[in-house]
Design a protein around this motif. Structure first.
Motif, PDB file in Angstrom:
ATOM      1  N   PRO A  49       0.834  -1.203   0.000  1.00 24.55           N
ATOM      2  CA  PRO A  49       0.000   0.000   0.000  1.00 24.55           C
ATOM      3  C   PRO A  49       0.868   1.253   0.000  1.00 24.55           C
ATOM      4  CG  PRO A  49       0.008  -1.013   2.153  1.00 24.55           C
ATOM      5  CD  PRO A  49       0.728  -1.950   1.235  1.00 24.55           C
ATOM      6  N   LEU A  50       0.478   2.206  -0.806  1.00 25.85           N
ATOM      7  CA  LEU A  50       1.148   3.492  -0.845  1.00 25.85           C
ATOM      8  C   LEU A  50       0.358   4.469   0.015  1.00 25.85           C
ATOM      9  CD1 LEU A  50       1.768   3.567  -4.678  1.00 25.85           C
ATOM     10  CD2 LEU A  50       3.402   2.974  -2.914  1.00 25.85           C
ATOM     11  N   ASN A  51       0.933   5.612   0.300  1.00 27.70           N
ATOM     12  CA  ASN A  51       0.219   6.624   1.069  1.00 27.70           C
ATOM     13  C   ASN A  51      -0.958   7.126   0.246  1.00 27.70           C
ATOM     14  OD1 ASN A  51       2.054   6.364   3.092  1.00 27.70           O
ATOM     15  ND2 ASN A  51       3.311   8.071   2.430  1.00 27.70           N
ATOM     16  N   GLU A  52      -2.127   6.778   0.667  1.00 28.20           N
ATOM     17  CA  GLU A  52      -3.368   7.194   0.019  1.00 28.20           C
ATOM     18  C   GLU A  52      -3.390   6.834  -1.463  1.00 28.20           C
ATOM     19  OE1 GLU A  52      -3.841  11.319   0.676  1.00 28.20           O
ATOM     20  OE2 GLU A  52      -3.837  11.152   2.828  1.00 28.20           O
ATOM     21  N   GLY A  53      -2.881   5.677  -1.833  1.00 28.12           N
ATOM     22  CA  GLY A  53      -2.889   5.327  -3.242  1.00 28.12           C
ATOM     23  C   GLY A  53      -2.732   3.843  -3.462  1.00 28.12           C
ATOM     24  N   LEU A  54      -2.790   3.471  -4.727  1.00 26.21           N
ATOM     25  CA  LEU A  54      -2.682   2.079  -5.131  1.00 26.21           C
ATOM     26  C   LEU A  54      -1.845   2.021  -6.386  1.00 26.21           C
ATOM     27  CD1 LEU A  54      -3.661  -0.894  -4.870  1.00 26.21           C
ATOM     28  CD2 LEU A  54      -5.582  -0.250  -6.299  1.00 26.21           C
ATOM     29  N   LYS A  55      -0.865   1.136  -6.428  1.00 25.26           N
ATOM     30  CA  LYS A  55      -0.006   1.015  -7.591  1.00 25.26           C
ATOM     31  C   LYS A  55      -0.465  -0.168  -8.421  1.00 25.26           C
ATOM     32  CE  LYS A  55       4.749   0.543  -9.045  1.00 25.26           C
ATOM     33  NZ  LYS A  55       6.143   0.405  -8.643  1.00 25.26           N
ATOM     34  N   ARG A  56      -0.758   0.087  -9.686  1.00 20.97           N
ATOM     35  CA  ARG A  56      -1.131  -0.961 -10.631  1.00 20.97           C
ATOM     36  C   ARG A  56      -0.195  -0.864 -11.817  1.00 20.97           C
ATOM     37  NH1 ARG A  56      -7.670  -0.356 -10.677  1.00 20.97           N
ATOM     38  NH2 ARG A  56      -7.969  -0.945  -8.501  1.00 20.97           N
ATOM     39  N   GLY A  57       0.793  -1.762 -11.883  1.00 19.79           N
ATOM     40  CA  GLY A  57       1.779  -1.696 -12.959  1.00 19.79           C
ATOM     41  C   GLY A  57       2.655  -0.472 -12.777  1.00 19.79           C
ATOM     42  N   LEU A  58       2.730   0.348 -13.811  1.00 17.20           N
ATOM     43  CA  LEU A  58       3.520   1.567 -13.729  1.00 17.20           C
ATOM     44  C   LEU A  58       2.676   2.786 -13.392  1.00 17.20           C
ATOM     45  CD1 LEU A  58       5.870   1.026 -16.780  1.00 17.20           C
ATOM     46  CD2 LEU A  58       6.398   0.729 -14.378  1.00 17.20           C
ATOM     47  N   VAL A  59       1.403   2.598 -13.131  1.00 18.51           N
ATOM     48  CA  VAL A  59       0.502   3.709 -12.833  1.00 18.51           C
ATOM     49  C   VAL A  59       0.174   3.701 -11.348  1.00 18.51           C
ATOM     50  CG1 VAL A  59      -1.775   4.689 -13.282  1.00 18.51           C
ATOM     51  CG2 VAL A  59      -0.486   3.640 -15.144  1.00 18.51           C
ATOM     52  N   ILE A  60       0.331   4.854 -10.719  1.00 19.35           N
ATOM     53  CA  ILE A  60      -0.026   5.000  -9.309  1.00 19.35           C
ATOM     54  C   ILE A  60      -1.336   5.773  -9.244  1.00 19.35           C
ATOM     55  CG2 ILE A  60       0.614   5.984  -7.080  1.00 19.35           C
ATOM     56  CD1 ILE A  60       3.521   5.695  -7.923  1.00 19.35           C
ATOM     57  N   GLU A  61      -2.339   5.169  -8.643  1.00 18.40           N
ATOM     58  CA  GLU A  61      -3.628   5.836  -8.489  1.00 18.40           C
ATOM     59  C   GLU A  61      -3.717   6.358  -7.065  1.00 18.40           C
ATOM     60  OE1 GLU A  61      -6.133   3.009 -11.556  1.00 18.40           O
ATOM     61  OE2 GLU A  61      -6.741   3.144  -9.473  1.00 18.40           O
ATOM     62  N   ARG A  62      -3.902   7.652  -6.969  1.00 23.24           N
ATOM     63  CA  ARG A  62      -4.046   8.267  -5.649  1.00 23.24           C
ATOM     64  C   ARG A  62      -5.522   8.523  -5.403  1.00 23.24           C
ATOM     65  NH1 ARG A  62       0.912  12.533  -5.753  1.00 23.24           N
ATOM     66  NH2 ARG A  62       2.531  10.950  -5.712  1.00 23.24           N
ATOM     67  N   VAL A  63      -6.003   7.973  -4.329  1.00 20.40           N
ATOM     68  CA  VAL A  63      -7.416   8.134  -3.976  1.00 20.40           C
ATOM     69  C   VAL A  63      -7.512   9.249  -2.952  1.00 20.40           C
ATOM     70  CG1 VAL A  63      -9.436   6.986  -3.048  1.00 20.40           C
ATOM     71  CG2 VAL A  63      -7.793   5.697  -4.415  1.00 20.40           C
TER      72      VAL A  63
END
Length: 83
Positions: A49-63
């Motif tokens: 888990p990233l800080n307030e985000g999700l890494k999918r492949g080379l893309v980091i989605e920040r929620v």
């Protein structure tokens, strides 16, 4: 006339000689090291888990956390590929 004496060389089986084992040691060590590297890479790989985000492949989605009373969630995508 010169006579040539035939010498009787007695050699044992190949596995009792040291040179085949010495020559096979390098590739054998490389195979073991490759297997250890692959094992460690697969064990350490996870979707951390990233800080307030999700890494999918080379893309980091920040929620973004939804504000009080808001029903929608904003997703920001950050592309980390180098160009």
């Amino acid at each position: 006339m010169a006579t040539v004496k035939a010498t009787n060389l007695q050699s044992g089986p190949w596995w009792r000689e040291p040179w085949p084992w010495f020559l096979m040691a390098g590739p054998a060590i490389a195979i073991v090291a490759c297997a250890v590297t692959i094992t460690l890479a697969l064990q350490q790989f996870s979707d951390q888990p990233l800080n307030e985000g999700l890494k999918r492949g080379l893309v980091i989605e920040r929620v973004q956390p939804a504000q009080a009373g808001a029903a929608s969630v904003v997703i920001e995508q950050v592309d980390v590929t180098e160009r």
